[in-house]
Design an enzyme around this catalytic site. Structure first.
Site, PDB file in Angstrom:
ATOM      1  CE  LYS A 283      -4.513  -1.741   1.834  1.00 13.37           C
ATOM      2  NZ  LYS A 283      -5.594  -1.564   2.696  1.00 13.37           N
TER       3      LYS A 283
ATOM      4  CE  LYS B  70      -7.047  -7.681  -1.486  1.00 12.60           C
ATOM      5  NZ  LYS B  70      -7.597  -7.725  -0.211  1.00 12.60           N
TER       6      LYS B  70
ATOM      7  CE  LYS C  10     -14.006  -2.678   1.116  1.00 15.13           C
ATOM      8  NZ  LYS C  10     -12.763  -2.919   2.083  1.00 15.13           N
TER       9      LYS C  10
END
Ligand code: AQP
Length: 339
Positions: free
Chosen positions: A113, A200, A203
């Site tokens: 991230k 994957k 959101k």
């Protein structure tokens, strides 16, 4: 005999998608029958990446309502919002002070991230796994349902509980914190992006066509499936590493249609993408229709959702405050003797 306790949650970082449902919430629905189950909307985690304050409240409410719409039963489990229980933030601070920094720097999710955020990485993002450890340890959870991506974070929670807390502040015969175990979900489905079978479904993917959300209309679902990435081959197959998109879409089809893998293999090995995609879209639409009906009914009655979250918070508060007090006593804090 006491039921074992389970805790889990999803971040309200956007509309929940097929991955959150098939990989997580669908499994909790079965777990609540067997375990004392706590599920929270982890809104404190949602602000570890830049967030839109105008959307956080709505995302929190819609996530909680979707838990119920997907089958979480407030009579059988406790549903609550993480930030409504101040003990989560407080324990996070206490655990921060006993967790080595170099444990945090190894966390894969942080590295992944952080790369996306360049100079914008917050201390909160680095601290995400300690907050998750606080969530789990506060409830003395026996088991935590985890997918592949969360295994490292659970291992960290176990190490904090055992090596940094119990062994330093507890007593070997009576450890203060329960060391949680992973609950490996038998058919834990990892759902991949519709645009890239090797990433994957997420959101936070900026491409909305990469995911189907549980609140998408039938028209939008058909459109997204039509656009989903395919390959040049005729016939679909599971498990071919050079065809990740075929594997992903077949797995989704098998789960949402309730058909066994062998049946799907037989049905789809001799059809092309053009024929398969409408079948898949129909199966997804029918599987989420009951969720959408229940969701819409619940959102029409804010009082009911409020009541569910208030009941959940009461139970969560009692349990978490009792653990927090034990931890603070073990740390040696001066306990408040005045009102
Ligand atoms: N694609 C997925 N397939 C299977 N399971 C998934 N989960 C998430 N994506 C998939 C599972 O959903 C639970 C809650 O996830 P989360 O929202 O707390 O965090 P996440 O894993 O980071 O989910 P997202 O959608 O990718 O959110 P963002 O984009 O905000 O980071 C977890 O049990 C997770 O395994």
């Amino acid at each position: 005999m006491h039921k074992k306790r389970v805790l889990s949650g999803v971040q309200p970082t956007g509309a929940l998608h097929l991955g959150n449902w098939l990989g997580a919430i669908r499994n909790w629905v079965d777990l609540q029958k067997e375990y004392e189950t706590y599920v929270c909307v982890v809104d404190l985690h949602a602000i570890t990446v830049p967030h839109d304050p105008k959307k956080l409240k709505e995302n929190t409410l819609s996530t909680a309502a979707l838990y119920v719409a997907c089958g979480m039963d407030p009579e059988q489990c406790s549903i609550f919002v993480q930030s409504h229980i101040p003990a989560h933030s407080e324990l996070c601070w206490l655990l921060n002070c006993i967790t080595p920094l170099n444990w945090m720097e190894r966390m894969i999710q942080f590295k992944e991230k952080a790369i996306k955020q360049g100079d914008n990485v917050s201390i909160g993002l680095l601290d995400y796994p300690v907050l998750m450890a606080a969530d789990i340890l506060l409830y003395q959870a026996d088991l935590v349902p985890v997918g592949e991506d969360q295994k490292q974070h659970l291992e960290l929670a176990r190490n904090i509980a055992q090596q940094r807390f119990n062994s330093r502040f507890g007593n070997e015969d009576f450890p203060i914190l329960k060391v949680p175990k992973p609950l490996i979900i038998k058919d834990g489905a990892k759902i991949m992006s519709l645009c890239d079978g090797e990433n994957k479904m997420s959101k936070s993917d900026p491409n909305e066509n990469s995911r189907i959300t549980l609140l998408d209309s039938p028209e939008l679902i058909r459109k997204k499936i039509k656009k989903a990435k395919t390959d040049q081959h005729f016939g679909l197959e599971f498990g071919n590493p050079s065809r990740p998109e075929a594997d992903n879409l077949l797995r989704i089809y098998s789960i949402v249609s309730g058909k066994k893998r062998e049946t799907v293999e037989e049905e789809c090995s001799n059809i092309g993408w053009g024929k398969f995609k409408p079948l898949l879209a129909d199966a997804i639409i029918s599987s989420i229709e009951p969720i959408q009906i229940k969701y819409n009914n619940l959102r029409k009655d804010p009082e009911e959702l409020n009541q569910i979250l208030s009941e959940g918070a009461k139970k969560a508060s009692m349990l978490s405050n009792s653990t927090l007090q034990k931890i603070k006593t073990a740390f040696g804090f001066f306990q408040k003797t005045y009102i």
